[in-house]
Design a protein around this motif. Structure first.
Motif, mmCIF file in Angstrom:
data_model
loop_
_atom_site.group_PDB
_atom_site.id
_atom_site.type_symbol
_atom_site.label_atom_id
_atom_site.label_comp_id
_atom_site.label_asym_id
_atom_site.label_seq_id
_atom_site.Cartn_x
_atom_site.Cartn_y
_atom_site.Cartn_z
ATOM 1 N N SER B 33 0.830 -1.208 0.000
ATOM 2 C CA SER B 33 0.000 0.000 0.000
ATOM 3 C C SER B 33 0.861 1.254 0.000
ATOM 4 N N LEU B 35 1.747 2.740 2.614
ATOM 5 C CA LEU B 35 1.285 3.566 3.731
ATOM 6 C C LEU B 35 1.831 3.054 5.060
ATOM 7 N N LEU B 67 0.091 7.927 7.216
ATOM 8 C CA LEU B 67 -1.296 8.143 7.627
ATOM 9 C C LEU B 67 -1.221 8.566 9.087
ATOM 10 N N LEU B 68 -1.628 9.784 9.366
ATOM 11 C CA LEU B 68 -1.445 10.312 10.726
ATOM 12 C C LEU B 68 -2.759 10.348 11.482
ATOM 13 N N GLY B 69 -2.728 9.851 12.715
ATOM 14 C CA GLY B 69 -3.905 9.962 13.577
ATOM 15 C C GLY B 69 -3.515 10.440 14.957
ATOM 16 N N ARG B 77 -9.853 5.789 21.278
ATOM 17 C CA ARG B 77 -9.511 6.365 19.961
ATOM 18 C C ARG B 77 -8.308 5.647 19.380
ATOM 19 N N LEU B 81 -8.268 3.799 15.828
ATOM 20 C CA LEU B 81 -7.292 4.269 14.855
ATOM 21 C C LEU B 81 -6.465 3.103 14.319
ATOM 22 N N SER B 83 -7.228 -0.057 14.303
ATOM 23 C CA SER B 83 -8.102 -0.921 13.507
ATOM 24 C C SER B 83 -8.326 -0.311 12.118
ATOM 25 N N VAL B 86 -5.196 -0.702 9.989
ATOM 26 C CA VAL B 86 -5.051 -2.074 9.499
ATOM 27 C C VAL B 86 -6.035 -2.312 8.346
ATOM 28 N N GLY B 87 -7.257 -1.802 8.509
ATOM 29 C CA GLY B 87 -8.257 -1.928 7.444
ATOM 30 C C GLY B 87 -7.819 -1.241 6.161
ATOM 31 N N ARG B 88 -7.011 -0.211 6.285
ATOM 32 C CA ARG B 88 -6.514 0.508 5.109
ATOM 33 C C ARG B 88 -5.227 -0.096 4.564
ATOM 34 N N GLN B 89 -4.878 -1.277 5.079
ATOM 35 C CA GLN B 89 -3.745 -2.022 4.527
ATOM 36 C C GLN B 89 -2.417 -1.305 4.679
ATOM 37 N N ALA B 109 -3.643 -9.367 16.791
ATOM 38 C CA ALA B 109 -4.644 -8.342 16.493
ATOM 39 C C ALA B 109 -4.272 -7.567 15.232
#
Lengths: 301, 301
Positions: B33, B35, B67-69, B77, B81, B83, B86-89, B109
């Motif tokens: 990805s 990312l 990818l910043l959170g 949170r 975040l 999860s 991970v969903g966004r690969q 996980a």
């Protein structure tokens, strides 16, 4: 699907920690990537850290994630970053432009993706923009220095060909003009992007035969660099009295500086939040002409 | 494809500003990805702004985007975040953990994705980690205050159940113990995550019948909050002399504080860069046991 099979599938999904592939979703027609591209000039500067926080908070509320890139005030890196963001199918961009050139930010270059310019504008780019009220903040801060009786007031800032520094210089200039004070070119120093350059500029000013009695610093890096030189010279006795200082940008611990200080305060987190909300209005279908928001600043002495 | 057709396609591609769909690439088997997911507790804190800058720079060198959170020190949170990342690969994660619980950071996980913990560790999570040498930095700083003759030394920090604050409290405690100074529980104040809480804690300390003569502040928020109260009381005459201060984290303009100061300096940008390099070593195939890096700090009086 039979109910017991459905339940077995759901159980298996839960057991395996299955997650939807967000990227696979993003490339189905009509779906969204859920990504916002954010290009910042210097994420290490607390002003932009708070700006990024404001963007992230609003994006998170809307279920979007922030792709963050740092340009380091380098136009080439900004071009690459914007191109990379577009290639990753971001839904929109928020850009703190690093220079006067912005071909890569034109609607055609972005394939119609919405972009919001933040903190700075770029000539020829018809996009939403949210800025601080740079001119008025700089004018009022300089006016305060004039009211304290100063006439030899230095300007320390970024390169004035940069949008923001140019606006702040304009506000500085207007205050001098209104007071009938002629500008002394020896007292204006621009182009300082970091602490080291700011320290060098302040050193040069203090070494003038007739040094300034007050300084307007057009951003936090110039404020801190100038004050570092002043602290050193006060400590070693080379400076008897600190010049008065006006700072565009709040800086922590300025209350300890033994000189009159004027601060132009604003809320970088709010600026980031507004930029994000303007972008989401476009994503929600707002199709009006580019909007221009000037966030008020407050000047405290 | 015939050469002239191929050329026409290439010309059209150039004309249309065609870009590869990076997300579509990412879901082909064997593709990446590009990312990296980065979860930070407070991007508005200049320490973490510089940390993010260090991560971003190394990621950009490797053609990856961040990818910043922001978790805001909120464990829920953080879970969402991680999860979502991970969903966004994402190819891997860098997390500044916000709490003592880290089930969501276990290898199972994360579906085997590599994670690097930065600034803090989490009990029970066998992952690469890069931390500051918190214990030694705090011990040396406190030792300097003792060497200045202080015995009533206050501790201001985050909640000591948090990993970093606990380590810094441990260093503080060791220095007192080595000097044969008994701890006074009234002088320890933990749990302050922001300036407001730090100001309240410092106010309480100064209002004690026997206030501290020195303060060890375990992070920049506690340093600044304490100094804001001290500045106010010096200005209004309620405080004749500022207490000596040791700060874990460098803070700008501390040279203006009219009291002995000790600073524990470190390089948050370097910490971020190391975290990113450790992650890329995993992505490049390094498969050894979890590594633990403690970045040295320097103590200046």
């Amino acid at each position: 699907m039979r109910p017991e099979l459905q339940q077995r599938v759901l159980d298996a999904v839960a057991r395996l920690g299955y997650r939807r592939n967000e990227n696979a979703r993003s490339i189905r027609p009509g779906q969204h990537s859920g990504l916002i591209g954010v290009a910042i000039t210097n994420i290490g500067n607390p002003y932009y850290g708070n700006f990024a926080l404001g963007v992230e908070e609003v994006a998170a509320e809307r279920g979007r994630r922030v792709l963050l890139g740092n340009t380091g005030e380098d136009l080439d890196r900004e071009r690459q970053l914007v191109s990379d963001f577009v290639g990753r199918q971001v839904e929109g961009l928020i850009v703190v432009p690093s220079g006067p050139s912005g071909e890569h930010l034109r609607a055609e270059a972005l394939g119609g993706l919405p972009v919001v310019l933040a903190s700075r504008q770029v000539g020829g780019i018809d996009a939403d923009a949210v800025l601080l009220d740079d001119v008025e903040g700089a004018r009022q801060a300089t006016e305060r220095l004039v009211a304290l009786g100063h006439e030899r007031i230095a300007f320390l800032g970024n390169n004035v060909s940069m949008f923001t520094a140019g606006r702040r210089y304009e506000g500085f200039r207007r205050a001098l003009e209104a007071a009938g004070i002629a500008e002394d070119p020896a007292l204006a120093s621009a182009g300082q992007q970091d602490l080291e350059a700011a320290r060098a500029a302040m050193t040069r000013l203090l070494d003038l035969a007739e040094p300034p009695t007050a300084v307007f610093a057009a951003n936090n890096r110039n404020t801190i660099g100038a004050l570092q030189v002043i602290a050193r010279r006060l400590a070693d006795g080379r400076l008897a009295e600190a010049p008065a200082l006006a700072s565009f940008d709040d800086v922590e611990l300025i209350e300890f500086v033994p000189a009159p200080t004027v601060v132009v305060s604003h809320d970088a987190r709010e600026l980031g939040g507004i930029a994000a909300r303007m972008l989401f209005e476009r994503l929600d279908g707002f199709d009006g002409p580019p909007r221009f928001v000037e966030l008020p600043v407050s000047v405290q002495a």
